[in-house]
Design an enzyme around this catalytic site. Structure first.
Site, PDB file in Angstrom:
ATOM      1  N   CYS A  42       4.840 -25.848   8.248  1.00 15.63           N
ATOM      2  CA  CYS A  42       4.786 -26.488   7.042  1.00 15.63           C
ATOM      3  C   CYS A  42       5.317 -28.019   6.487  1.00 15.63           C
ATOM      4  CB  CYS A  42       6.205 -25.788   6.933  1.00 15.63           C
ATOM      5  SG  CYS A  42       6.694 -24.328   8.551  1.00 15.63           S
ATOM      6  N   ASP A  43       5.108 -29.279   7.733  1.00 18.60           N
ATOM      7  CA  ASP A  43       4.780 -30.192   7.575  1.00 18.60           C
ATOM      8  C   ASP A  43       4.462 -30.790   7.480  1.00 18.60           C
ATOM      9  OD1 ASP A  43       8.266 -28.954   6.694  1.00 18.60           O
ATOM     10  OD2 ASP A  43       8.675 -28.834   8.882  1.00 18.60           O
ATOM     11  N   CYS A  82       7.997 -26.829  13.172  1.00 20.95           N
ATOM     12  CA  CYS A  82       6.981 -25.930  12.197  1.00 20.95           C
ATOM     13  C   CYS A  82       5.604 -27.140  11.497  1.00 20.95           C
ATOM     14  CB  CYS A  82       7.713 -25.306  10.700  1.00 20.95           C
ATOM     15  SG  CYS A  82       6.102 -24.698  10.421  1.00 20.95           S
TER      16      CYS A  82
END
Ligand code: NAP
Length: 316
Positions: free
Chosen positions: A137-138, A134
């Site tokens: 997200c990261d 992701c």
């Protein structure tokens, strides 16, 4: 067990499920929308959407929020729950979740997909310590770092471009010499000065100490194996269906994709499937929403017929 009998339970609050909830609740059907994570499905993992009509540019999480608010506007109920099993009792379907049992006249399954994994040494060990599925997200954890992205589809190409916002360099590793991603996306990636592309290459192992420091690559044409230094690995090699909980219903193909007809009907009356979970789905936000509308209209008809039949049997 909840006392209520819902007209429809929609499992999965992605674009398809949320659209279905708008339609069924607006048609005055008693609707329950269940989601185990955050509403939005894959929208939550997508930085930018530019092909949903009326939005030439919107972030995935913003579109998810708009859809979620809309989905509850006409009276649909919402519940956080992980569905474990569905039992078909004919005119009633029983939905077993982690902590509750619900009953409904019909079910719409909209549970979508989860990312495939490479299944190579180092992948599990370094998950969350350099290995990710992701970018939204990261990605921000990799400011001025060097990354590799694995895959050659729309996700790999889109997310490699997104990751250049943070990383100093992104190397896309593709197992073939042609991308399957849409040409407009490939063109953007190729023009991005921070992206390098390595063709005909697979990752054999992810290597590190406390966190990732390199990957072992194999050139599939020459067989040559090399070590490639990197700070992180983003895997975008396709999707698997989220359908374990319907195993007992016999509505999937051997890979777990749910088989429907063009009206979203499975082979069980009163059970429908929509969006990315469907076998041969196009897997676009706009097609998932279309599926949601179609299933909701079918559900309306199905519940009406069911109610008429039970009224008839009460009179006779
Ligand atoms: P995908 O289209 O299935 O592409 C997966 C890619 O990973 C392919 O290039 C495949 O290579 C490669 N791959 C598969 N297994 C591999 C392995 N073991 N090792 C190395 N490479 C491997 O998956 P996706 O990109 O996640 O997209 C999923 C669906 O969502 C698609 O229908 C896509 O069009 C859609 N989507 C659309 C958008 C958009 O419209 N903006 C954005 C994201 C996703 P090969 O090409 O050699 O098979």
């Amino acid at each position: 067990m909840s006392d209520s009998i819902y007209d429809v339970i929609i499992i999965g609050a992605g674009p398809g499920g949320m659209t279905a909830a708008v339609y069924t609740s607006r048609a005055n059907l008693k609707t329950l929308l269940l989601e185990r994570g955050v509403p939005g499905g894959q929208l939550q993992n997508t930085e930018e959407i530019e092909n949903f009509p009326s939005y030439s540019h919107i972030s995935g999480p913003d579109l998810a929020q708009n859809m979620f608010e809309h989905s509850l506007k006409f009276g649909a109920e919402y519940g956080q729950a992980n569905v474990q099993n569905i039992v078909d009792e004919g005119s009633i379907k029983v939905v077993y979740t982690d902590n509750q049992v619900y009953r409904a006249k019909s079910i719409i399954i909209a549970t979508g997909t989860k990312y495939k994994k490479l299944g190579i040494p180092g992948e599990e060990e370094f998950a969350g310590r350099g290995v990710s599925w992701c970018a939204v997200c990261d990605g921000a954890f990799f400011k001025e770092k060097e990354l590799v992205v694995v895959g050659g589809g729309d996700s790999a190409v889109e997310e490699s471009i997104f990751l250049t916002k943070f990383a100093s360099k992104v190397t896309v590793l593709h197992r073939r010499d042609r991308f399957r991603a849409q040409p407009i996306l490939v063109d953007r990636m190729v023009k991005n000065a921070k992206v390098d592309i390595v063709y005909n290459t697979v990752v054999k192992e992810i290597v590190g100490e406390n966190k990732v420091n390199s990957v072992l690559l194999e050139n599939v044409k020459t067989g040559e194996v090399t070590t490639f230094p990197t700070d992180g690995v983003f895997e975008y090699i396709g999707m698997n269906p989220v359908s374990d909980f319907v195993k007992n219903l016999n509505i999937t193909d051997e890979e777990g994709w749910i088989i429907t007809d063009q009206r979203m009907k499975t082979n069980i009356p009163g059970i429908y499937a929509i969006g990315d979970i469907r076998k041969d789905a196009v897997r676009q936000v706009v097609t998932a929403t279309g599926d949601g509308c179609m299933a909701a209209i079918e559900v309306q008809q199905y519940v009406e017929n069911l109610n008429a039949e039970s009224a008839k049997s009460l009179l006779s």
